[in-house]
Design a protein around this motif. Structure first.
Motif, PDB file in Angstrom:
ATOM      1  N   GLU A   1      -4.376  -6.901  -3.030  1.00  0.00           N
ATOM      2  CA  GLU A   1      -5.174  -5.709  -3.107  1.00  0.00           C
ATOM      3  C   GLU A   1      -6.424  -5.910  -2.644  1.00  0.00           C
ATOM      4  OE1 GLU A   1      -4.769  -2.591  -4.214  1.00  0.00           O
ATOM      5  OE2 GLU A   1      -6.931  -2.375  -3.946  1.00  0.00           O
ATOM      6  N   ARG A   2      -6.971  -4.819  -1.772  1.00  0.00           N
ATOM      7  CA  ARG A   2      -8.236  -5.138  -1.381  1.00  0.00           C
ATOM      8  C   ARG A   2      -9.258  -5.115  -2.233  1.00  0.00           C
ATOM      9  NH1 ARG A   2      -9.198   1.282   1.100  1.00  0.00           N
ATOM     10  NH2 ARG A   2      -8.442   1.824  -0.823  1.00  0.00           N
TER      11      ARG A   2
ATOM     12  N   ASP B   1       2.551   6.985  -0.034  1.00  0.00           N
ATOM     13  CA  ASP B   1       1.879   7.617   1.037  1.00  0.00           C
ATOM     14  C   ASP B   1       1.549   7.094   2.632  1.00  0.00           C
ATOM     15  OD1 ASP B   1       1.215   9.588  -0.748  1.00  0.00           O
ATOM     16  OD2 ASP B   1      -1.089   9.059  -0.947  1.00  0.00           O
TER      17      ASP B   1
ATOM     18  N   TRP C   1     -12.720  16.398  -7.577  1.00  0.00           N
ATOM     19  CA  TRP C   1     -12.042  16.140  -8.628  1.00  0.00           C
ATOM     20  C   TRP C   1     -12.758  15.424  -9.961  1.00  0.00           C
ATOM     21  CZ3 TRP C   1      -6.698  16.303 -10.102  1.00  0.00           C
ATOM     22  CH2 TRP C   1      -6.040  16.954  -9.045  1.00  0.00           C
TER      23      TRP C   1
ATOM     24  N   ALA D   1      -5.521  -6.300   3.847  1.00  0.00           N
ATOM     25  CA  ALA D   1      -4.722  -6.774   4.719  1.00  0.00           C
ATOM     26  C   ALA D   1      -4.868  -5.806   6.046  1.00  0.00           C
ATOM     27  CB  ALA D   1      -3.101  -6.363   4.186  1.00  0.00           C
TER      28      ALA D   1
ATOM     29  N   GLY E   1       2.768   2.836  -6.095  1.00  0.00           N
ATOM     30  CA  GLY E   1       3.946   2.411  -5.720  1.00  0.00           C
ATOM     31  C   GLY E   1       3.994   1.031  -5.747  1.00  0.00           C
TER      32      GLY E   1
ATOM     33  N   ALA F   1       2.783  10.617  -5.796  1.00  0.00           N
ATOM     34  CA  ALA F   1       3.099   9.560  -6.837  1.00  0.00           C
ATOM     35  C   ALA F   1       4.585   9.647  -7.345  1.00  0.00           C
ATOM     36  CB  ALA F   1       2.113   9.618  -8.047  1.00  0.00           C
ATOM     37  N   ASN F   2       5.067  10.675  -7.317  1.00  0.00           N
ATOM     38  CA  ASN F   2       6.560  10.838  -7.705  1.00  0.00           C
ATOM     39  C   ASN F   2       7.510  10.014  -6.568  1.00  0.00           C
ATOM     40  OD1 ASN F   2       6.336  12.369 -10.270  1.00  0.00           O
ATOM     41  ND2 ASN F   2       5.222  13.441  -8.824  1.00  0.00           N
TER      42      ASN F   2
ATOM     43  N   ARG G   1      -5.172   8.966 -14.165  1.00  0.00           N
ATOM     44  CA  ARG G   1      -4.751   7.925 -13.285  1.00  0.00           C
ATOM     45  C   ARG G   1      -4.915   6.620 -13.847  1.00  0.00           C
ATOM     46  NH1 ARG G   1      -3.938   8.958  -7.605  1.00  0.00           N
ATOM     47  NH2 ARG G   1      -4.114  11.158  -7.460  1.00  0.00           N
TER      48      ARG G   1
ATOM     49  N   LEU H   1       0.285  14.977 -11.922  1.00  0.00           N
ATOM     50  CA  LEU H   1       1.093  15.398 -12.618  1.00  0.00           C
ATOM     51  C   LEU H   1       2.434  14.647 -12.297  1.00  0.00           C
ATOM     52  CD1 LEU H   1       2.289  17.568 -14.426  1.00  0.00           C
ATOM     53  CD2 LEU H   1       2.538  19.156 -12.506  1.00  0.00           C
TER      54      LEU H   1
HETATM   55  C1  LIG Z   1      -6.660  15.091  -5.288  1.00  0.00           C
HETATM   56  C2  LIG Z   1      -5.232  14.331  -5.434  1.00  0.00           C
HETATM   57  C3  LIG Z   1      -4.352  14.915  -6.370  1.00  0.00           C
HETATM   58  C4  LIG Z   1      -3.282  14.499  -6.446  1.00  0.00           C
HETATM   59  N1  LIG Z   1      -2.342  14.966  -7.415  1.00  0.00           N
HETATM   60  C5  LIG Z   1      -0.957  14.606  -7.652  1.00  0.00           C
HETATM   61  C6  LIG Z   1       0.023  14.905  -8.532  1.00  0.00           C
HETATM   62  O1  LIG Z   1      -0.507  15.755  -9.387  1.00  0.00           O
HETATM   63  N2  LIG Z   1       1.277  14.265  -8.519  1.00  0.00           N
HETATM   64  C7  LIG Z   1       1.403  13.483  -7.604  1.00  0.00           C
HETATM   65  O2  LIG Z   1       2.628  12.758  -7.605  1.00  0.00           O
HETATM   66  N3  LIG Z   1       0.658  12.998  -6.861  1.00  0.00           N
HETATM   67  C8  LIG Z   1      -0.595  13.486  -6.650  1.00  0.00           C
HETATM   68  N4  LIG Z   1      -1.327  12.828  -5.470  1.00  0.00           N
HETATM   69  C9  LIG Z   1      -0.844  11.883  -4.716  1.00  0.00           C
HETATM   70  C10 LIG Z   1      -0.765  10.706  -5.530  1.00  0.00           C
HETATM   71  O3  LIG Z   1      -1.955  10.136  -5.821  1.00  0.00           O
HETATM   72  C11 LIG Z   1      -0.423   9.594  -4.245  1.00  0.00           C
HETATM   73  O4  LIG Z   1       0.685  10.076  -3.433  1.00  0.00           O
HETATM   74  C12 LIG Z   1      -0.051   8.271  -4.737  1.00  0.00           C
HETATM   75  O5  LIG Z   1      -1.048   7.699  -5.430  1.00  0.00           O
HETATM   76  C13 LIG Z   1       0.460   7.169  -3.706  1.00  0.00           C
HETATM   77  O6  LIG Z   1       0.893   6.014  -4.010  1.00  0.00           O
HETATM   78  P1  LIG Z   1       0.920   4.917  -3.294  1.00  0.00           P
HETATM   79  O7  LIG Z   1       1.275   3.784  -4.165  1.00  0.00           O
HETATM   80  O8  LIG Z   1       1.367   5.305  -1.944  1.00  0.00           O
HETATM   81  O9  LIG Z   1      -0.756   4.853  -2.535  1.00  0.00           O
HETATM   82  P2  LIG Z   1      -2.039   4.471  -3.608  1.00  0.00           P
HETATM   83  O10 LIG Z   1      -1.890   4.745  -5.034  1.00  0.00           O
HETATM   84  O11 LIG Z   1      -3.241   4.970  -2.995  1.00  0.00           O
HETATM   85  O12 LIG Z   1      -2.436   2.785  -3.607  1.00  0.00           O
HETATM   86  C14 LIG Z   1      -2.856   2.223  -2.468  1.00  0.00           C
HETATM   87  C15 LIG Z   1      -3.461   0.942  -3.036  1.00  0.00           C
HETATM   88  O13 LIG Z   1      -3.369   0.263  -1.835  1.00  0.00           O
HETATM   89  C16 LIG Z   1      -4.873  -0.478  -1.767  1.00  0.00           C
HETATM   90  N5  LIG Z   1      -5.238  -0.715  -0.250  1.00  0.00           N
HETATM   91  C17 LIG Z   1      -5.174   0.088   0.598  1.00  0.00           C
HETATM   92  N6  LIG Z   1      -5.423  -0.385   1.651  1.00  0.00           N
HETATM   93  C18 LIG Z   1      -5.324  -1.892   1.423  1.00  0.00           C
HETATM   94  C19 LIG Z   1      -5.302  -3.079   2.421  1.00  0.00           C
HETATM   95  N7  LIG Z   1      -5.616  -2.818   3.682  1.00  0.00           N
HETATM   96  N8  LIG Z   1      -4.967  -4.091   1.949  1.00  0.00           N
HETATM   97  C20 LIG Z   1      -4.787  -4.177   0.587  1.00  0.00           C
HETATM   98  N9  LIG Z   1      -4.786  -3.470  -0.304  1.00  0.00           N
HETATM   99  C21 LIG Z   1      -4.932  -2.132  -0.041  1.00  0.00           C
HETATM  100  C22 LIG Z   1      -5.591   0.639  -2.371  1.00  0.00           C
HETATM  101  O14 LIG Z   1      -6.918  -0.177  -3.041  1.00  0.00           O
HETATM  102  C23 LIG Z   1      -4.645   1.034  -3.510  1.00  0.00           C
HETATM  103  O15 LIG Z   1      -4.924   0.245  -4.675  1.00  0.00           O
HETATM  104  C24 LIG Z   1      -2.797  13.243  -5.526  1.00  0.00           C
HETATM  105  C25 LIG Z   1      -3.473  13.035  -4.477  1.00  0.00           C
HETATM  106  C26 LIG Z   1      -4.784  13.499  -4.497  1.00  0.00           C
HETATM  107  C27 LIG Z   1      -5.800  12.995  -3.460  1.00  0.00           C
END
Ligand SMILES: Cc1cc2nc3c(=O)[nH]c(=O)nc-3n(C[C@H](O)[C@H](O)[C@H](O)COP(=O)(O)OP(=O)(O)OC[C@H]3O[C@@H](n4cnc5c(N)ncnc54)[C@H](O)[C@@H]3O)c2cc1C
Length: 426
Positions: A33-34, A296, A183, A127, A14, A309-310, A103, A46
């Motif tokens: 980024e942490r 998330d 995984w 953060a 995101g 992710a979507n 990924r 997916l």
């Molecule tokens: C096993 C598994 C399978 C999945 N399969 C799918 C799928 O098939 N399709 C799908 O759409 N989704 C899938 N997902 C869900 C998907 O991975 C997440 O919903 C998506 O990555 C969320 O994106 P995000 O940007 O919110 O968070 P993230 O991609 O988790 O990114 C968060 C980022 O913030 C950073 N961060 C965290 N805390 C801090 C902080 N305090 N300060 C600075 N940086 C920080 C992290 O290091 C990371 O880089 C799956 C998840 C899992 C666990």
């Protein structure tokens, strides 16, 4: 609004997508980024037509397609061979597909785009909170007490365990699911015929095995699949103690065809464990702090429906669009919530409701699933609803996203994509 100074916490799916959208709109964006080095975590996922529409909007869909694996359908069977799920995107619309992607590949294409747009990423910044600053600006404070900013606006994209969302006020639900998953991204062996299918095998609700083709990494031509296996969070240690060979023998007994792929697991270090939580926030933004949460951090779900992710990509596109269209941050935040509320709420509820049928201790739910899901998919109305849910476009029991929000963008680009050779890039 133009030329806002925006801090984004988290360089995951995101955060990187939001940075790309905002930088293109002329804002001054800064990613925090942490990790010491920005990097992807986990094996593969997916992408649904909704997420692909967001990538198309960034002009990244052709490269995603060249790295990932086109997925036409999902097939779920019991270990005894009974069909539980059979869903083919093409039965919804002939040109639709999902995209299995490593990924590392999704990360690389978003990261390259952000670098191309000149967005700085400061790594090693964990953060912990945000604070108001003079003239309606906001600073981000990290674990070491350092201040980052001030920013006109802060976007929290720090994922499932966001430390910033507690600043929002309102009710926050954050419940860990009982089951997580092991995984790995493993080479697809020559004999594996299901190159465009997400395959799953179930033994009741406690056992779920999955294989999703995810294409290749940018620097490595080996075609891979994401392999997953359900594990109860509190049994992770016991699983590790039982030893790799015993576990591989058990998996291969349940699903013999998978044994050659499992040979790719040589050591327990080839496998990663992830747990996930059901996260709901009452209001994903705080106007007083010029803060909004996407992905998330605002709506964690189990990965059962393959939507997280979507949803994060849709959040990023919608919030960036609102910030650029509206005259004030408050108006943009209101537009963001109004646009995303029903879509997000549907998938949170669906994920909470469906997960126990696929990942729980309940024998009964497993039996109900095996007896009814396959039958339901033979009823055209029910099949249509299941496919719409899978494609990521539902906003309620009988409503769905406006096609202008996903289909038109996706359809225009994907029709062109089908004529591209697999190795091409944008
Ligand atoms: C096993 C598994 C399978 C999945 N399969 C799918 C799928 O098939 N399709 C799908 O759409 N989704 C899938 N997902 C869900 C998907 O991975 C997440 O919903 C998506 O990555 C969320 O994106 P995000 O940007 O919110 O968070 P993230 O991609 O988790 O990114 C968060 C980022 O913030 C950073 N961060 C965290 N805390 C801090 C902080 N305090 N300060 C600075 N940086 C920080 C992290 O290091 C990371 O880089 C799956 C998840 C899992 C666990």
């Amino acid at each position: 609004m133009r030329n806002l100074r925006i801090g984004i916490v988290g360089a995951g799916t995101g955060g990187l997508a939001a940075a790309a959208f905002l930088a293109r709109d002329g804002h001054e964006v800064h990613l925090l980024e942490r990790f010491a080095e920005a990097r992807p975590v986990g094996a593969g996922l997916l992408l649904q037509p909704t997420g692909l529409a967001c990538l198309a909007q960034l002009g990244l869909d052709a490269r995603a397609r060249s790295l990932g694996a086109v997925i036409h359908d999902l097939e779920g069977r019991t270990v005894g061979g009974r069909r539980v799920l059979a869903m083919d995107y093409r039965r919804l619309q002939p040109h639709l597909f999902g995209l299995g992607i490593h990924r590392g590949s999704l990360f690389a294409l978003l990261h390259d785009e952000v670098a191309r747009l000149g967005v700085p990423i400061t790594t090693g910044v964990e953060a912990v909170r945000v604070e108001p600053h003079a003239r309606q600006r906001t600073v981000v404070i990290d674990k070491l007490g350092r201040h980052h900013g001030p920013y006109d606006f802060v976007m929290d994209a720090s994922g499932m365990r966001s430390p910033l969302r507690r600043t929002l006020g309102g009710r926050i639900r954050d419940r860990q699911f009982k089951y997580g998953a092991i995984w790995a991204a493993l080479p697809i062996t020559d004999g594996w015929p299901h190159r465009a299918t997400l395959m799953q095998r179930y033994d009741g609700a406690p056992v779920m095995i999955g294989v999703l083709p995810i294409g290749r990494l940018p620097e490595d031509p080996t075609p891979r699949c994401a392999f997953f296996w359900s594990v109860r969070v509190d049994q992770r240690e016991a699983w590790m103690a039982a030893g790799l060979d015993a576990w591989k023998t058990r998996v291969a007994t349940l699903w013999p065809a998978i044994a050659p792929i499992l040979d790719g697991v040589r050591a327990s270090g080839d496998l990663s464990f992830v747990s996930y939580a059901d996260v709901v926030v009452e209001q994903p933004y705080c106007p007083d702090l010029s803060l909004a949460v996407i992905g998330d951090g605002a709506h964690g779900t189990s990965p059962q429906l393959g939507q997280g992710a979507n949803l994060a990509l849709m959040d990023a596109m919608t919030l960036a669009g609102a910030l650029s269209r509206e005259d004030t941050i408050e108006a943009a935040l209101g537009e963001y919530q109004a646009a995303r509320r029903r879509h997000v709420a549907f998938y949170q509820l669906a994920s909470r409701w469906l997960t126990p049928f696929f990942q729980s201790d309940s024998r009964v739910l497993g039996l109900v699933r095996d007896a009814t899901f396959g039958l339901a998919s033979m009823v055209p109305f029910a099949e249509g609803q299941m496919l719409r849910t899978l494609a990521g476009i539902k906003t309620g029991p009988f409503s769905e996203l406006d096609p202008g929000d996903w289909s038109e963008r996706y359809a225009t680009r994907s029709r062109r994509l089908t004529t591209l050779p697999a190795s091409s890039s944008s």
